[in-house]
Design a protein around this motif. Structure first.
Motif, PDB file in Angstrom:
ATOM      1  N   GLU A  10      -9.257   2.783  -4.666  1.00  0.00           N
ATOM      2  CA  GLU A  10     -10.825   2.494  -3.824  1.00  0.00           C
ATOM      3  C   GLU A  10     -10.821   1.315  -3.177  1.00  0.00           C
ATOM      4  OE1 GLU A  10     -11.737   4.130  -8.191  1.00  0.00           O
ATOM      5  OE2 GLU A  10     -10.143   3.154  -7.073  1.00  0.00           O
ATOM      6  N   THR A  11     -10.542   0.379  -3.904  1.00  0.00           N
ATOM      7  CA  THR A  11     -10.886  -0.985  -3.155  1.00  0.00           C
ATOM      8  C   THR A  11      -9.793  -1.281  -2.091  1.00  0.00           C
ATOM      9  OG1 THR A  11     -11.415  -1.859  -5.392  1.00  0.00           O
ATOM     10  CG2 THR A  11     -10.812  -3.524  -3.770  1.00  0.00           C
ATOM     11  N   ALA A  12      -8.587  -0.620  -2.256  1.00  0.00           N
ATOM     12  CA  ALA A  12      -7.706  -1.032  -1.165  1.00  0.00           C
ATOM     13  C   ALA A  12      -8.120  -0.133   0.108  1.00  0.00           C
ATOM     14  CB  ALA A  12      -6.375  -0.529  -1.804  1.00  0.00           C
ATOM     15  N   ALA A  13      -8.420   1.107   0.020  1.00  0.00           N
ATOM     16  CA  ALA A  13      -8.820   1.790   0.926  1.00  0.00           C
ATOM     17  C   ALA A  13      -9.924   1.321   1.671  1.00  0.00           C
ATOM     18  CB  ALA A  13      -9.225   3.294   0.559  1.00  0.00           C
ATOM     19  N   ARG A  14     -10.926   0.571   1.066  1.00  0.00           N
ATOM     20  CA  ARG A  14     -12.354   0.124   1.727  1.00  0.00           C
ATOM     21  C   ARG A  14     -11.848  -0.980   2.397  1.00  0.00           C
ATOM     22  NH1 ARG A  14     -14.898   1.238  -3.287  1.00  0.00           N
ATOM     23  NH2 ARG A  14     -14.721  -0.952  -3.994  1.00  0.00           N
ATOM     24  N   ARG A  15     -11.061  -2.021   1.955  1.00  0.00           N
ATOM     25  CA  ARG A  15     -10.639  -3.138   2.591  1.00  0.00           C
ATOM     26  C   ARG A  15      -9.832  -2.746   3.755  1.00  0.00           C
ATOM     27  NH1 ARG A  15      -8.329  -7.952  -1.721  1.00  0.00           N
ATOM     28  NH2 ARG A  15     -10.387  -8.215  -2.846  1.00  0.00           N
ATOM     29  N   PHE A  16      -8.881  -1.910   3.836  1.00  0.00           N
ATOM     30  CA  PHE A  16      -8.320  -1.311   4.944  1.00  0.00           C
ATOM     31  C   PHE A  16      -9.142  -1.019   6.129  1.00  0.00           C
ATOM     32  CE2 PHE A  16      -6.414   2.077   7.488  1.00  0.00           C
ATOM     33  CZ  PHE A  16      -5.466   1.340   8.047  1.00  0.00           C
ATOM     34  N   LEU A  17     -10.225  -0.031   5.946  1.00  0.00           N
ATOM     35  CA  LEU A  17     -10.999   0.328   6.662  1.00  0.00           C
ATOM     36  C   LEU A  17     -11.829  -0.817   7.467  1.00  0.00           C
ATOM     37  CD1 LEU A  17     -12.275   3.698   4.780  1.00  0.00           C
ATOM     38  CD2 LEU A  17     -10.508   3.470   6.725  1.00  0.00           C
ATOM     39  N   ASP A  18     -12.180  -1.650   6.322  1.00  0.00           N
ATOM     40  CA  ASP A  18     -13.198  -2.836   7.046  1.00  0.00           C
ATOM     41  C   ASP A  18     -12.080  -3.838   7.873  1.00  0.00           C
ATOM     42  OD1 ASP A  18     -15.407  -2.016   5.704  1.00  0.00           O
ATOM     43  OD2 ASP A  18     -14.965  -3.251   3.828  1.00  0.00           O
ATOM     44  N   SER A  19     -10.895  -3.672   7.786  1.00  0.00           N
ATOM     45  CA  SER A  19     -10.015  -4.848   8.332  1.00  0.00           C
ATOM     46  C   SER A  19      -9.673  -4.057   9.961  1.00  0.00           C
ATOM     47  CB  SER A  19      -8.555  -4.857   7.708  1.00  0.00           C
ATOM     48  OG  SER A  19      -7.869  -3.728   7.869  1.00  0.00           O
ATOM     49  N   LEU A  20      -9.927  -2.891   9.999  1.00  0.00           N
ATOM     50  CA  LEU A  20      -9.621  -2.378  11.560  1.00  0.00           C
ATOM     51  C   LEU A  20     -10.678  -3.009  12.522  1.00  0.00           C
ATOM     52  CD1 LEU A  20      -9.359   1.446  10.404  1.00  0.00           C
ATOM     53  CD2 LEU A  20      -7.611   0.057  11.402  1.00  0.00           C
ATOM     54  N   ILE A  21      -9.936  -3.374  13.765  1.00  0.00           N
ATOM     55  CA  ILE A  21     -10.788  -4.155  14.657  1.00  0.00           C
ATOM     56  C   ILE A  21     -11.625  -3.333  15.580  1.00  0.00           C
ATOM     57  CG2 ILE A  21      -9.469  -6.096  14.248  1.00  0.00           C
ATOM     58  CD1 ILE A  21      -7.971  -5.505  16.688  1.00  0.00           C
ATOM     59  N   LYS A  22     -11.335  -1.931  15.587  1.00  0.00           N
ATOM     60  CA  LYS A  22     -11.905  -0.889  16.412  1.00  0.00           C
ATOM     61  C   LYS A  22     -12.032   0.378  15.839  1.00  0.00           C
ATOM     62  CE  LYS A  22      -7.809   0.215  18.945  1.00  0.00           C
ATOM     63  NZ  LYS A  22      -7.145   0.237  20.383  1.00  0.00           N
ATOM     64  N   PRO A  23     -12.921   1.264  16.402  1.00  0.00           N
ATOM     65  CA  PRO A  23     -13.025   2.432  15.728  1.00  0.00           C
ATOM     66  C   PRO A  23     -11.238   3.318  16.061  1.00  0.00           C
ATOM     67  CG  PRO A  23     -14.862   2.074  17.144  1.00  0.00           C
ATOM     68  CD  PRO A  23     -13.914   0.864  17.391  1.00  0.00           C
ATOM     69  N   SER A  24     -11.099   4.048  14.962  1.00  0.00           N
ATOM     70  CA  SER A  24      -9.899   4.604  14.983  1.00  0.00           C
ATOM     71  C   SER A  24      -9.641   5.846  14.440  1.00  0.00           C
ATOM     72  CB  SER A  24      -8.641   3.513  13.998  1.00  0.00           C
ATOM     73  OG  SER A  24      -8.641   2.367  14.538  1.00  0.00           O
ATOM     74  N   ARG A  25      -8.549   6.446  14.771  1.00  0.00           N
ATOM     75  CA  ARG A  25      -8.182   7.849  14.212  1.00  0.00           C
ATOM     76  C   ARG A  25      -7.046   7.548  13.513  1.00  0.00           C
ATOM     77  NH1 ARG A  25      -9.720  13.136  14.031  1.00  0.00           N
ATOM     78  NH2 ARG A  25      -8.267  14.819  14.308  1.00  0.00           N
ATOM     79  N   ILE A  26      -7.036   7.610  12.258  1.00  0.00           N
ATOM     80  CA  ILE A  26      -6.229   7.314  11.303  1.00  0.00           C
ATOM     81  C   ILE A  26      -5.281   8.408  10.925  1.00  0.00           C
ATOM     82  CG2 ILE A  26      -5.312   6.210   9.149  1.00  0.00           C
ATOM     83  CD1 ILE A  26      -8.427   4.951   9.114  1.00  0.00           C
ATOM     84  N   LEU A  27      -3.798   8.504  11.143  1.00  0.00           N
ATOM     85  CA  LEU A  27      -3.097   9.548  10.553  1.00  0.00           C
ATOM     86  C   LEU A  27      -2.479   9.104   9.271  1.00  0.00           C
ATOM     87  CD1 LEU A  27      -1.357  12.277  11.252  1.00  0.00           C
ATOM     88  CD2 LEU A  27       0.282  10.894  12.157  1.00  0.00           C
ATOM     89  N   VAL A  28      -2.665   9.971   8.193  1.00  0.00           N
ATOM     90  CA  VAL A  28      -2.133   9.725   6.992  1.00  0.00           C
ATOM     91  C   VAL A  28      -0.907  10.507   6.702  1.00  0.00           C
ATOM     92  CG1 VAL A  28      -2.695   9.910   4.604  1.00  0.00           C
ATOM     93  CG2 VAL A  28      -4.646   9.288   6.056  1.00  0.00           C
ATOM     94  N   ALA A  29       0.231   9.899   6.403  1.00  0.00           N
ATOM     95  CA  ALA A  29       1.333  10.349   6.011  1.00  0.00           C
ATOM     96  C   ALA A  29       1.450  10.816   4.623  1.00  0.00           C
ATOM     97  CB  ALA A  29       2.675   9.566   6.478  1.00  0.00           C
ATOM     98  N   ILE A  30       1.243  12.149   4.428  1.00  0.00           N
ATOM     99  CA  ILE A  30       1.090  12.618   3.115  1.00  0.00           C
ATOM    100  C   ILE A  30       2.435  13.676   2.587  1.00  0.00           C
ATOM    101  CG2 ILE A  30      -0.492  14.249   3.974  1.00  0.00           C
ATOM    102  CD1 ILE A  30      -1.777  14.520   0.983  1.00  0.00           C
ATOM    103  N   SER A  31       2.925  13.275   1.619  1.00  0.00           N
ATOM    104  CA  SER A  31       3.986  14.182   1.132  1.00  0.00           C
ATOM    105  C   SER A  31       3.467  15.045  -0.048  1.00  0.00           C
ATOM    106  CB  SER A  31       4.942  13.227   0.526  1.00  0.00           C
ATOM    107  OG  SER A  31       4.694  12.628  -0.820  1.00  0.00           O
ATOM    108  N   GLY A  32       2.419  14.917  -0.657  1.00  0.00           N
ATOM    109  CA  GLY A  32       1.831  15.344  -1.712  1.00  0.00           C
ATOM    110  C   GLY A  32       2.195  14.956  -3.121  1.00  0.00           C
ATOM    111  N   GLY A  33       3.000  13.567  -2.957  1.00  0.00           N
ATOM    112  CA  GLY A  33       3.294  12.873  -4.273  1.00  0.00           C
ATOM    113  C   GLY A  33       1.800  12.198  -4.636  1.00  0.00           C
ATOM    114  N   SER A  34       2.020  11.595  -5.588  1.00  0.00           N
ATOM    115  CA  SER A  34       0.720  10.905  -6.160  1.00  0.00           C
ATOM    116  C   SER A  34       0.315   9.623  -5.253  1.00  0.00           C
ATOM    117  CB  SER A  34       1.132  10.468  -7.600  1.00  0.00           C
ATOM    118  OG  SER A  34       2.118   9.329  -7.769  1.00  0.00           O
TER     119      SER A  34
END
Length: 441
Positions: A10-34
């Motif tokens: 949860e902390t890592a996700a918030r930090r990442f979003l806060d680090s973006l320097i402009k509004p973004s559309r984020i593509l998450v690569a998801i395999s289904g693993g944990s």
């Protein structure tokens, strides 16, 4: 790894979003693993807690089609994304799979398919779910191959000169991500290949499980490399002269620079002029530096590059061995000899071979020019003869930097920027993050 220890997802996700320097559309690569499921969910929850955010999510699953269950697993991931109201695409690796080097080929295919998905979904940044455990395994594997300090998995990488890929969970441990999912009663898929000992990473993982559970972070090595890259970029601006995409020239004053800077810069220039994705190894670069330090006039070869030392400096030219021809169909593009990107806009098949018969005038040493011309790209027709001007003018050939143009880590970004300026090629896209783990990029 975060400077304050392992992070919760949860902390890592918030930090990442806060680090973006402009509004973004984020593509998450998801395999289904944990790991990837936890990444998607943590980002989704962080954005739900910030309803006025201009950031949005989309997702992609790459089906490598290496197992019969993979298609059904991709369907499950798609259903999970629908439950979160997140747009999702499945991209399948089609065609015949190589019998050797499968993991490397799968990685290449995966990133290409992810980039295609990003274009389809209008995403401007990709995130993958590499963790601190992955980092530890990677460092262990690289230690077995080399004594050189390794930066491990980079937290930010530019793919194919067009798409930045970030790893927000690199400071998180896998078990913490699984605890996060268990607390929310979210299941994940276990890939059986993660337990197959035929893969080096699985063997390393098994061995590390028996050792003390200490997460090793390469932050200091990465910071050192980034710092050297800045100094090497300044060195490049001051002492490097490009006479053509075929001939590099380091003026004498640049050859007495600090050894660490010279080692970094020359190793990467050699990879560029030799068309190699990896820089010279430690022994090779030590041999080259010893050759330079010896002084005088002479030549040596390393990494498919001829190092020609003369009174007016060091010249770098591609060696004339091992240059293979390339055949290119209409409306296609490919890299020739790791040094040039060739784009065929003609309506006929063409070939690219080495060698140029037209003499070039100038003040450069004749031997340097002669070697450069032998390694020059030449456009030929299907019969192997010189292509007529009407065809050649529709073929675009531009410099290609093998160590940077496919995968460029943030550690090397500044140097690559200076290199692009020296060659007069288009600049690399700026990193989309202002800070990672509290550190400026």
């Amino acid at each position: 790894m975060s400077p304050d220890g392992p992070l919760l997802p949860e902390t890592a996700a918030r930090r990442f979003l806060d680090s973006l320097i402009k509004p973004s559309r984020i593509l998450v690569a998801i395999s289904g693993g944990s790991d990837s499921t936890g990444l998607l969910l943590a980002l989704a929850e962080a954005l739900e807690a910030a309803p006025n955010s201009k950031i949005s999510l989309c997702a992609v699953t790459v089906d490598h089609a290496l197992r019969t269950e993979s298609a059904e697993e991709a369907h499950k991931v798609a259903a999970f994304c629908r439950s979160l109201d997140i747009p999702h695409l499945t991209k399948t690796w089609r065609g015949e799979k190589p019998k050797t080097g499968t993991m490397l080929a799968a990685r290449e295919a995966r990133y290409a398919l992810i980039a295609d998905a990003a274009e389809s979904l209008n995403a401007d940044i990709v995130v993958t779910a590499h963790t601190a455990d992955d980092q530890r395994e990677t460092l262990a594997m690289r230690r077995e191959r080399s004594e050189q300090p390794s930066t491990g998995i980079a937290d930010l990488v530019l793919f194919d000169r067009r798409l930045w890929v970030a790893r927000p969970l690199l400071g998180c441990q896998r078990e913490a991500i699984r605890d996060y999912l268990r607390a929310r009663q979210v299941a994940w898929i276990d890939d059986p290949s993660n337990d197959d000992p035929k893969y080096e990473r699985v063997r390393i993982r098994s061995r590390l499980a028996e050792e003390a559970d200490v997460v090793q972070a390469p932050d200091e090595v990465g910071d050192l490399r980034a710092g050297v890259a800045v100094l090497a970029a300044q060195w490049l601006d001051q002492y490097f002269v490009l006479h053509s995409p075929l001939i590099g020239h380091v003026i004498p004053a640049g050859l007495v620079a600090e050894r660490q800077i010279l080692s970094y810069a020359v190793a990467r220039l050699a990879a560029v002029f030799g068309g190699q994705a990896f820089t010279l190894g430690r022994k090779q670069i030590d041999d080259v530096l010893a050759f330079i330090e010896k002084g005088g006039v002479g030549r040596m070869t390393a990494g498919w590059v001829v190092f020609d030392l003369r009174r007016d400096g060091l010249f770098l030219v591609r060696e004339n061995r091992g240059i293979l021809p390339l055949t290119l169909a209409p409306a296609t593009r490919a890299v020739w000899d790791g040094r040039f990107l060739v784009e065929n806009a003609a309506q006929t098949e063409i070939g690219i071979v080495a060698g140029e018969t037209v003499a070039q005038s100038g003040q450069l040493p004749r031997g340097v020019v002669r070697r450069a011309l032998v390694a020059m790209p030449r456009i030929v027709g299907v019969a192997g003869h010189e292509a007529p001007g009407s065809i050649a003018e529709k073929v675009r050939i531009t410099p290609y930097f093998s160590p940077f143009d496919r995968f460029l880590t943030r550690f090397d970004f500044i140097f690559a920027e200076s290199l692009a300026a020296a060659f007069g090629t288009r600049p690399y896209p700026k990193p989309p993050l202002g800070r990672i783990d509290g550190k400026s990029i």
